[in-house]
Scaffold this motif. Structure first.
Motif, short mmCIF file in Angstrom:
data_model
loop_
_atom_site.label_atom_id
_atom_site.label_comp_id
_atom_site.label_asym_id
_atom_site.label_seq_id
_atom_site.Cartn_x
_atom_site.Cartn_y
_atom_site.Cartn_z
N LEU A 45 0.86 -1.18 0.00
CA LEU A 45 0.00 0.00 0.00
C LEU A 45 0.89 1.23 0.00
O LEU A 45 1.77 1.37 0.84
CB LEU A 45 -0.88 -0.01 1.25
CG LEU A 45 -1.81 1.17 1.42
CD1 LEU A 45 -2.80 1.23 0.27
CD2 LEU A 45 -2.55 1.06 2.74
N MET A 46 0.69 2.11 -0.96
CA MET A 46 1.49 3.31 -1.04
C MET A 46 0.65 4.50 -0.62
O MET A 46 -0.45 4.69 -1.12
CB MET A 46 2.02 3.53 -2.45
CG MET A 46 2.90 2.39 -2.91
SD MET A 46 4.16 2.78 -4.09
CE MET A 46 4.67 4.37 -3.78
N LEU A 47 1.17 5.28 0.29
CA LEU A 47 0.49 6.48 0.74
C LEU A 47 1.26 7.70 0.28
O LEU A 47 2.48 7.75 0.38
CB LEU A 47 0.37 6.50 2.27
CG LEU A 47 -0.44 5.37 2.89
CD1 LEU A 47 -0.38 5.45 4.40
CD2 LEU A 47 -1.89 5.45 2.43
N THR A 48 0.56 8.69 -0.18
CA THR A 48 1.18 9.94 -0.58
C THR A 48 1.00 10.94 0.54
O THR A 48 -0.12 11.16 0.99
CB THR A 48 0.52 10.50 -1.86
OG1 THR A 48 0.62 9.51 -2.88
CG2 THR A 48 1.18 11.78 -2.31
N PRO A 49 2.07 11.52 1.07
CA PRO A 49 1.91 12.52 2.12
C PRO A 49 1.07 13.69 1.64
O PRO A 49 1.14 14.07 0.47
CB PRO A 49 3.33 12.98 2.43
CG PRO A 49 4.25 12.16 1.60
CD PRO A 49 3.44 11.34 0.66
N LEU A 50 0.28 14.24 2.54
CA LEU A 50 -0.59 15.36 2.18
C LEU A 50 0.22 16.50 1.60
O LEU A 50 -0.22 17.18 0.68
CB LEU A 50 -1.38 15.83 3.41
CG LEU A 50 -2.41 16.93 3.15
CD1 LEU A 50 -3.42 16.49 2.12
CD2 LEU A 50 -3.08 17.32 4.43
N SER A 51 1.43 16.72 2.11
CA SER A 51 2.24 17.83 1.61
C SER A 51 2.66 17.65 0.16
O SER A 51 3.02 18.60 -0.51
CB SER A 51 3.49 18.01 2.49
OG SER A 51 4.28 16.85 2.42
N ALA A 52 2.58 16.43 -0.35
CA ALA A 52 2.96 16.19 -1.75
C ALA A 52 1.79 16.39 -2.70
O ALA A 52 1.95 16.41 -3.90
CB ALA A 52 3.52 14.77 -1.89
N ILE A 81 -10.46 21.54 0.85
CA ILE A 81 -9.81 21.30 2.14
C ILE A 81 -9.03 19.99 2.15
O ILE A 81 -8.22 19.76 3.03
CB ILE A 81 -10.82 21.32 3.31
CG1 ILE A 81 -11.86 20.22 3.15
CG2 ILE A 81 -11.46 22.69 3.46
CD1 ILE A 81 -12.74 19.99 4.36
N HIS A 82 -9.25 19.14 1.15
CA HIS A 82 -8.55 17.85 1.06
C HIS A 82 -7.27 17.94 0.24
O HIS A 82 -6.62 16.93 0.00
CB HIS A 82 -9.49 16.79 0.47
CG HIS A 82 -10.75 16.62 1.24
ND1 HIS A 82 -10.78 16.11 2.52
CD2 HIS A 82 -12.03 16.94 0.94
CE1 HIS A 82 -12.02 16.10 2.96
NE2 HIS A 82 -12.81 16.60 2.02
N GLU A 83 -6.94 19.14 -0.23
CA GLU A 83 -5.75 19.32 -1.07
C GLU A 83 -4.89 20.45 -0.54
O GLU A 83 -5.33 21.28 0.26
CB GLU A 83 -6.17 19.68 -2.50
CG GLU A 83 -6.94 18.61 -3.20
CD GLU A 83 -7.32 19.01 -4.61
OE1 GLU A 83 -6.62 19.85 -5.21
OE2 GLU A 83 -8.32 18.49 -5.12
N ARG A 84 -3.68 20.48 -1.01
CA ARG A 84 -2.78 21.61 -0.82
C ARG A 84 -2.53 22.19 -2.19
O ARG A 84 -2.00 21.52 -3.06
CB ARG A 84 -1.47 21.19 -0.18
CG ARG A 84 -1.63 20.85 1.27
CD ARG A 84 -0.28 20.76 1.91
NE ARG A 84 -0.48 20.47 3.31
CZ ARG A 84 0.28 20.94 4.26
NH1 ARG A 84 1.31 21.69 3.97
NH2 ARG A 84 0.04 20.65 5.51
N CYS A 85 -2.92 23.41 -2.38
CA CYS A 85 -2.77 24.05 -3.68
C CYS A 85 -1.54 24.95 -3.67
O CYS A 85 -1.34 25.71 -2.72
CB CYS A 85 -4.02 24.87 -4.00
SG CYS A 85 -5.52 23.86 -4.15
N ALA A 86 -0.77 24.85 -4.71
CA ALA A 86 0.42 25.70 -4.83
C ALA A 86 -0.01 27.13 -5.13
O ALA A 86 -0.91 27.36 -5.94
CB ALA A 86 1.32 25.17 -5.94
N VAL A 87 0.61 28.08 -4.46
CA VAL A 87 0.33 29.49 -4.70
C VAL A 87 1.64 30.25 -4.84
O VAL A 87 2.66 29.82 -4.32
CB VAL A 87 -0.53 30.11 -3.56
CG1 VAL A 87 -1.91 29.48 -3.53
CG2 VAL A 87 0.14 30.00 -2.22
N ASP A 88 1.60 31.35 -5.54
CA ASP A 88 2.76 32.22 -5.66
C ASP A 88 2.87 33.16 -4.47
O ASP A 88 3.96 33.57 -4.09
CB ASP A 88 2.68 33.05 -6.95
CG ASP A 88 2.68 32.19 -8.20
OD1 ASP A 88 3.38 31.16 -8.21
OD2 ASP A 88 1.97 32.54 -9.16
#
Length: 113
Positions: free
Chosen positions: A3-10, A72-79
């Protein structure tokens, strides 16, 4: 089976929702030193979305700023990361107010006329 988990920060949304003009209240737009602007705003309060900040693009001599509407379930990249302040959120943008356009899903607004 592994099972592979992706860290929320990724996790990063490559595309993001745009706010409508009516979903953002601009509380203040103050010029700062060296052609920067302090923008204080209040987005529509939602339980499943938040505004982590904005993305920007220089086009035709103007700074095009889009406030990011992110799940709220994602981290969106911002400038430009938003900072919580007493009555809303604050961004410091790399242009004078007269050179900034706010981009919404239903059109653009010049920050200062």
């Amino acid at each position: 089976m592994a099972l592979m988990l992706t860290p929320l920060s990724a996790v990063c949304a490559e595309t993001f929702d745009h706010y409508k003009k009516a979903d953002i209240e601009i509380l203040a737009a103050q010029p700062l030193a060296s052609d920067t602007t302090r923008l204080v705003y209040q987005p529509l309060l939602e339980s499943l979305f938040y505004c982590p900040g904005a993305v920007g693009e220089r086009k035709d001599g103007r700074e095009k700023i889009t406030l990011v509407r992110c799940s709220i379930h994602e981290r969106c990249a911002v400038d430009f990361a938003a900072k919580a302040v007493e009555h809303g959120f604050e961004l410091v943008l790399p242009a004078a107010p007269r050179d900034i356009d706010l981009v919404f899903s239903d059109g653009e607004v010049r920050l200062a006329d």
